[in-house]
Design an enzyme around this catalytic site. Structure first.
Site, PDB file in Angstrom:
ATOM      1  N   GLY A   1       0.824  -1.207   0.000  1.00 35.83           N
ATOM      2  CA  GLY A   1       0.000   0.000   0.000  1.00 35.83           C
ATOM      3  C   GLY A   1       0.861   1.261   0.000  1.00 35.83           C
ATOM      4  N   HIS A   2       1.825   1.307   0.915  1.00 34.48           N
ATOM      5  CA  HIS A   2       2.733   2.464   0.953  1.00 34.48           C
ATOM      6  C   HIS A   2       3.504   2.597  -0.355  1.00 34.48           C
ATOM      7  CE1 HIS A   2       2.682   1.282   5.377  1.00 34.48           C
ATOM      8  NE2 HIS A   2       2.316   2.544   5.431  1.00 34.48           N
TER       9      HIS A   2
ATOM     10  N   SER B   1      -0.536  -1.938   8.282  1.00 35.55           N
ATOM     11  CA  SER B   1       0.527  -2.427   9.165  1.00 35.55           C
ATOM     12  C   SER B   1      -0.069  -3.157  10.353  1.00 35.55           C
ATOM     13  CB  SER B   1       1.374  -1.249   9.664  1.00 35.55           C
ATOM     14  OG  SER B   1       1.837  -0.503   8.565  1.00 35.55           O
TER      15      SER B   1
END
Lengths: 281, 281
Positions: B36-37, B188
């Site tokens: 995602g990051h 996370s």
């Protein structure tokens, strides 16, 4: 001198000036200019080493409480333009309230602790209004140097804290208080004073001088100094003390003794008019 | 890839890059990077048209309440460095808490109203922590473009509001949610889930899909859609709904009907782990 009213145009002007390696000095005001304001322009050029000076003229509604003098705060736009131009301002930024606070605006900048003491006690939302508008103005004008007057010392220390905490890029300079011949600190609100009030208002600066003399003679105890100041001011029947205090300029917390860099500050009412003054040791 | 830890050095790097006419894209993260990051880096380059990408890795203490998971929030600095470098990050900014929050720091940035609804109900000081740290980071990195993931949609809308209100110069891009194969939004915090919780957690995205199907079939009433989502999620015994809501993305206020650009968002607990997901119509 250019007059810019749109925040976008103001920002574009600053970006261009910076690409031309100009050093921008910024003097935020609420207009109704007097010699105190005009002195800040010169400080931006000399001490701030700026090539170009932007002055904003904006009576910020957010820093006035509903019971305060926003509506009757003096405005003199045409005269301000002339005074600013004569004093060497390059750009005067004069936005509308609608541009600074669109209807959906929701963001506030607040400096905790420092904003709730001294003037913050009688004006609990004042400094939140100041820091919010100054954050916006600094982002719009993007100056290398910003100059405020020591007359509003608490404001200076709060803004300096904000700029440091938020890691904004401008350098804050605090310029000396400019006074009338009899010592009264210049203020747009002085014009509210009646003739008798004006005569008695000199007691503010005189009480500070008295404090300084006591300190130079060796007095260190805040309580003793403050008592003498209170007594001095109370000789004037039209004066009503809001506060007189000795604080540390870093924390704005009261100290039992004065020391190098103590701030001695006061606020005194004459009728509805609230005047402030201070010295930094 | 450069690693910079000092805010001053980071700002100096950005100022130099800007003088070289570089367009800086910024991806703020709390580390523990997942796909995602990493997708945000590509969005900065493609949609944001940036030449250079700065990623910050900073677990921001101010956005965690005392009862939350700041201490055990996952940290994997060495792995993050490698992942960022492989994904084409040019500079990774990794400041200390002491540099971001010196002991005398007192300044908070707050977006009223938008911060007290949805996730703000269970996390009342969270968004104040987010906006304060993002304001600092934006002033340090000074990017033309900043990319956030839609996974934290409320955060995106609040930050966009802050940037607009404070007249900061960056453009905020909201990048699509990246999901695991079964639909679970990447986070996370997913690693906190037990095997059973992980299996059941797919109900979040599935309930959103279900809502979308109902809307595509003509349902407009928020109450009907939300009831179906509640019922769907409650089939999973380990799931405990915090909230499910339909809001206007501008105000984050609930609406009785869905419309174009409605945000349907939810937060669901699995044990102590709180997961969020959303769709924008």
């Amino acid at each position: 001198m250019m007059v810019i009213t749109s925040p976008k145009e103001m920002n574009a002007w600053s970006q261009t000036a910076k690409l031309q390696k100009k050093r921008i000095g910024f003097v935020p005001t609420m207009g109704c200019l007097h010699r105190g304001h005009l002195s800040l322009i010169e400080v931006a050029r000399s001490q701030g080493k700026c090539d170009t000076v932007v002055m904003s003229v904006f009576v910020n509604p957010l820093q006035f409480a509903p019971n305060e003098d926003f509506d009757k705060y003096p405005r003199q736009w045409e005269l301000d333009k002339k005074l600013a131009e004569d004093a060497g301002v390059d750009v005067i930024f004069h936005p509308s309230s609608e541009d600074m606070y669109p209807a959906n605006a929701k963001t506030f900048v607040e400096v905790a602790d420092l904003s709730s003491v001294m003037c913050g006690l009688t004006r609990p939302t004042h400094f939140r209004g100041v820091t919010t508008v100054v954050a916006k103005l600094l982002n719009i004008v993007s100056p290398q140097v910003t100059v405020f007057g020591q007359k509003d010392a608490q404001q200076c220390f709060i803004i300096r804290r904000m700029v440091q905490d938020l890691m904004m890029e401008t350098k804050i300079i605090m310029a000396p208080i400019i006074r009338e011949n009899d010592g009264l600190a210049m203020s747009s609100r002085n014009r509210y004073l009646s003739s008798d009030e004006r005569t008695q208002a000199v007691c503010l600066s005189q009480s500070l001088e008295r404090a300084e003399k006591m300190i130079n003679a060796g007095e260190k105890r805040s309580a003793v100094i403050l008592k003498a100041m209170h007594e001095y001011i109370q000789q004037n029947p039209l004066a009503k003390v809001d506060y007189i205090t000795v604080v540390n300029t870093e924390t704005l917390q009261e100290t039992a003794e004065v020391f190098n860099k103590s701030l001695i500050a006061l606020a005194v009412y004459f009728g509805k008019t609230r005047l402030i003054d201070n010295i930094i040791l």
